[in-house]
Scaffold this active site. Structure first.
Site, PDB file in Angstrom:
ATOM      1  N   LYS A   5     -32.407  30.062  18.274  1.00 46.10           N
ATOM      2  CA  LYS A   5     -32.261  28.683  18.735  1.00 46.10           C
ATOM      3  C   LYS A   5     -30.843  28.165  18.444  1.00 46.10           C
ATOM      4  O   LYS A   5     -30.210  27.573  19.311  1.00 46.10           O
ATOM      5  CB  LYS A   5     -33.324  27.821  18.026  1.00 46.10           C
ATOM      6  CG  LYS A   5     -33.474  26.440  18.566  1.00 46.10           C
ATOM      7  CD  LYS A   5     -34.858  25.895  18.270  1.00 46.10           C
ATOM      8  CE  LYS A   5     -35.030  25.330  16.879  1.00 46.10           C
ATOM      9  NZ  LYS A   5     -34.329  24.051  16.678  1.00 46.10           N
ATOM     10  N   ARG A  47     -34.182   9.849  12.523  1.00 42.10           N
ATOM     11  CA  ARG A  47     -33.358  10.733  11.676  1.00 42.10           C
ATOM     12  C   ARG A  47     -31.924  10.209  11.554  1.00 42.10           C
ATOM     13  O   ARG A  47     -31.341   9.748  12.533  1.00 42.10           O
ATOM     14  CB  ARG A  47     -33.346  12.156  12.261  1.00 42.10           C
ATOM     15  CG  ARG A  47     -34.724  12.767  12.289  1.00 42.10           C
ATOM     16  CD  ARG A  47     -34.722  14.136  12.930  1.00 42.10           C
ATOM     17  NE  ARG A  47     -33.945  15.099  12.174  1.00 42.10           N
ATOM     18  CZ  ARG A  47     -33.742  16.358  12.566  1.00 42.10           C
ATOM     19  NH1 ARG A  47     -34.247  16.785  13.716  1.00 42.10           N
ATOM     20  NH2 ARG A  47     -33.042  17.193  11.830  1.00 42.10           N
ATOM     21  N   ASP A  78     -34.854  26.245   7.101  1.00 49.12           N
ATOM     22  CA  ASP A  78     -35.984  26.053   8.019  1.00 49.12           C
ATOM     23  C   ASP A  78     -37.209  26.876   7.608  1.00 49.12           C
ATOM     24  O   ASP A  78     -38.279  26.750   8.207  1.00 49.12           O
ATOM     25  CB  ASP A  78     -35.573  26.430   9.451  1.00 49.12           C
ATOM     26  CG  ASP A  78     -34.553  25.449  10.013  1.00 49.12           C
ATOM     27  OD1 ASP A  78     -34.500  24.298   9.531  1.00 49.12           O
ATOM     28  OD2 ASP A  78     -33.802  25.830  10.930  1.00 49.12           O
ATOM     29  N   ARG A 102     -40.009  16.606   5.663  1.00 47.67           N
ATOM     30  CA  ARG A 102     -40.704  17.881   5.457  1.00 47.67           C
ATOM     31  C   ARG A 102     -41.131  18.099   4.016  1.00 47.67           C
ATOM     32  O   ARG A 102     -42.115  18.788   3.752  1.00 47.67           O
ATOM     33  CB  ARG A 102     -39.793  19.033   5.876  1.00 47.67           C
ATOM     34  CG  ARG A 102     -40.289  19.708   7.106  1.00 47.67           C
ATOM     35  CD  ARG A 102     -39.471  20.882   7.552  1.00 47.67           C
ATOM     36  NE  ARG A 102     -39.597  20.950   9.000  1.00 47.67           N
ATOM     37  CZ  ARG A 102     -38.737  21.534   9.798  1.00 47.67           C
ATOM     38  NH1 ARG A 102     -37.661  22.112   9.312  1.00 47.67           N
ATOM     39  NH2 ARG A 102     -38.959  21.548  11.093  1.00 47.67           N
ATOM     40  N   GLN A 142     -24.933  21.705  11.234  1.00 42.65           N
ATOM     41  CA  GLN A 142     -24.810  20.900  12.456  1.00 42.65           C
ATOM     42  C   GLN A 142     -23.594  19.990  12.365  1.00 42.65           C
ATOM     43  O   GLN A 142     -22.824  19.859  13.319  1.00 42.65           O
ATOM     44  CB  GLN A 142     -26.075  20.067  12.668  1.00 42.65           C
ATOM     45  CG  GLN A 142     -27.287  20.942  12.919  1.00 42.65           C
ATOM     46  CD  GLN A 142     -28.548  20.132  13.155  1.00 42.65           C
ATOM     47  OE1 GLN A 142     -28.581  18.936  12.915  1.00 42.65           O
ATOM     48  NE2 GLN A 142     -29.588  20.799  13.606  1.00 42.65           N
ATOM     49  N   ARG A 152     -25.595  26.705  20.957  1.00 44.20           N
ATOM     50  CA  ARG A 152     -24.131  26.780  20.918  1.00 44.20           C
ATOM     51  C   ARG A 152     -23.577  27.427  22.179  1.00 44.20           C
ATOM     52  O   ARG A 152     -22.544  26.998  22.704  1.00 44.20           O
ATOM     53  CB  ARG A 152     -23.682  27.525  19.656  1.00 44.20           C
ATOM     54  CG  ARG A 152     -23.814  26.633  18.418  1.00 44.20           C
ATOM     55  CD  ARG A 152     -23.710  27.437  17.138  1.00 44.20           C
ATOM     56  NE  ARG A 152     -23.703  26.575  15.950  1.00 44.20           N
ATOM     57  CZ  ARG A 152     -24.784  25.964  15.432  1.00 44.20           C
ATOM     58  NH1 ARG A 152     -25.970  26.101  16.004  1.00 44.20           N
ATOM     59  NH2 ARG A 152     -24.677  25.217  14.334  1.00 44.20           N
ATOM     60  N   SER A 190     -24.658  20.866   5.832  1.00 45.35           N
ATOM     61  CA  SER A 190     -25.248  20.837   7.173  1.00 45.35           C
ATOM     62  C   SER A 190     -24.379  21.595   8.170  1.00 45.35           C
ATOM     63  O   SER A 190     -23.229  21.221   8.435  1.00 45.35           O
ATOM     64  CB  SER A 190     -25.416  19.389   7.638  1.00 45.35           C
ATOM     65  OG  SER A 190     -25.675  19.375   9.024  1.00 45.35           O
TER      66      SER A 190
END
Ligand code: S3P
Length: 424
Positions: free
Chosen positions: A13, A116, A309, A340, A161, A18, A159
């Site tokens: 994913k 978020r 994850d 989570r 991201q 990307r 992170s």
């Protein structure tokens, strides 16, 4: 029921997002095979097309045509809406790509996504010169791109991201200088590895990554590796269900993604790896075989990003292990698709697990024989839904899991694959 056999999970994913989004900054045409067909990647593809990108699906894969920064004209409304749905990666990486795009873009998410935090990406984009404003720190994000300056940026959070967003913005720096990002702890390195593979100038010195402005050069074709984070569900289940032996084929094996395999190995499962290729990142087969009851382990804070994850399914493994397992400093889990940390605690707790949150640590004492409630609730968090489904498999129980349709966010064929592995 043991899990046995070989399988190939969907395309990775993180890499799929990307490849699609980098096409906005790339020259050339590339045939991508093995891309993930999950809902999140469909969101990246939708946004790519909304920005004028060309992607044609054929039998042999997806043919992506690099847009090479030929940004679309603004419609009469004066802004382009980009629906990122549940996909945090789509929205965060897009902020970096659009930092250098003239125009006004409104990035929206679905209801859970809109809870978020987004300031962590909006703030560095303002530093590079894009105007980014959030509705009180959460989506929607309105971004006005244009002239980007190179910056030195120390990441406040571990992170990938946010790191990716700043590096992608750096590709458009108008002053020609390097954009330098320093990490607190190593996170998945896909952005920098792919930038290098597509001929951007990038250097990595420990936790310091520098990128110079330029255009990406696509290859003729690219085979996406399979997703280790999807593989992790069945590989971890194999570690806790007697007589199981499962091989995930052609998965991405970068150290920034395989922390869960190292944890399972420490916990006493038989883990073996066959490397098949190394460019731009290591890919191969991973096998996990049941080797008796697991034992608890300690996961250090600096190892958490390499399994961020996989914590839900590893927490399930910990409920079946002898002794205590501690995941140190997992506060990043509070801002995933759900909180989570709390949903793992509540849902595994509903099965009778001895599990608690101490500060930012998750602590699990095992082993536990599950008690079966009437229902479980994933809170529409795909990774929690898959974890709970495997908990029920291990407990040989069948009850409804609320929100299980969310599984298609990352693993559309999960149920079918589970049935196939159960048949052996
Ligand atoms: C991702 C990075 C991780 C991960 C997410 C995908 C990526 O998020 O949880 O599923 O592709 O960069 P953070 O790095 O923001 O924790």
């Amino acid at each position: 029921m043991p899990l046995r056999g070989r399988f190939t999970p969907p395309g990775d994913k993180s890499v799929s997002h990307r490849l699609i989004l980098m096409a906005l900054l790339a020259r050339g045409e590339m045939l991508v095979r093995g891309l993930s067909d999950c809902d999140d990647v469909a969101s990246s593809l939708r946004c790519f097309r909304a920005l004028g990108g060309k992607a044609v699906e054929g039998q042999d894969g997806l043919r992506l045509t690099g847009l090479d920064r030929a940004w679309p004209a603004m419609p009469e409304s004066g802004e382009i809406d980009l629906d990122c749905a549940n996909s945090g990666t789509t929205m965060r990486l897009l902020t970096g790509i659009l930092a250098g795009a003239p125009g006004r873009y409104v990035l929206t998410g679905d209801a859970p996504h809109s809870r978020r935090p987004l300031e962590r990406v909006a703030e560095p984009q303002r530093l590079v010169g894009a105007q980014g404003s959030t509705g009180g720190g959460t989506p929607p994000l309105t971004l006005e791109g244009g002239k980007v300056s190179s910056v030195e940026y120390a990441l406040k959070d571990a992170s990938a991201q946010v790191k990716g967003a700043v590096l992608l913005a750096g590709l458009s720096a108008a002053d020609g200088g390097p954009t330098v990002v320093t990490e607190r702890a190593a996170t998945r390195a896909h952005t920098e590895r792919l930038l290098d593979f597509f001929k951007a100038r990038v250097t990595v010195e420990g936790l310091r990554i520098s990128v110079w402005p330029g255009t990406l050069e696509f290859k003729d074709s690219f085979q996406s590796p399979a997703d280790p984070s999807s593989a992790a569900f069945f590989l971890t289940a194999a570690a806790i269900i007697p007589d199981s032996r499962v091989t995930a084929e052609n998965v991405l094996l970068s150290p920034g993604r395989t922390g869960f395999l190292r944890a399972l190995d420490r916990m006493g499962a038989h883990v073996s790896i066959t490397l098949k290729s190394d460019t731009p990142e290591p890919v191969g087969d991973a096998t996990v075989e049941y080797a008796g009851p697991l034992r608890g382990t300690e996961v250090a804070a600096e190892d958490v990003p390499s399994m961020i994850d996989e914590v839900p399914v590893l927490a399930l493994a910990a409920t079946q292990a002898e002794g205590r397992t501690v995941f140190r400093n997992v506060d990043e889990l509070r801002i995933k698709e759900t909180d989570r940390l709390m949903s793992i605690r509540h849902q595994l707790g509903a099965l009778g697990a001895r599990i608690k949150v101490e500060g930012d640590d998750l602590v699990v004492d095992g082993p536990t024989t599950f008690i079966i409630p009437e229902t479980l609730d994933s809170g529409s968090d795909h990774r929690l839904a898959m974890t709970l489904s495997l908990a029920l498999l291990a407990a040989k129980a069948k009850i409804p899991i609320l929100g299980a349709e969310s599984i298609s966010i990352s693993y559309p064929g999960f149920e079918t694959q589970l049935e196939a592995l159960c048949r052996g």
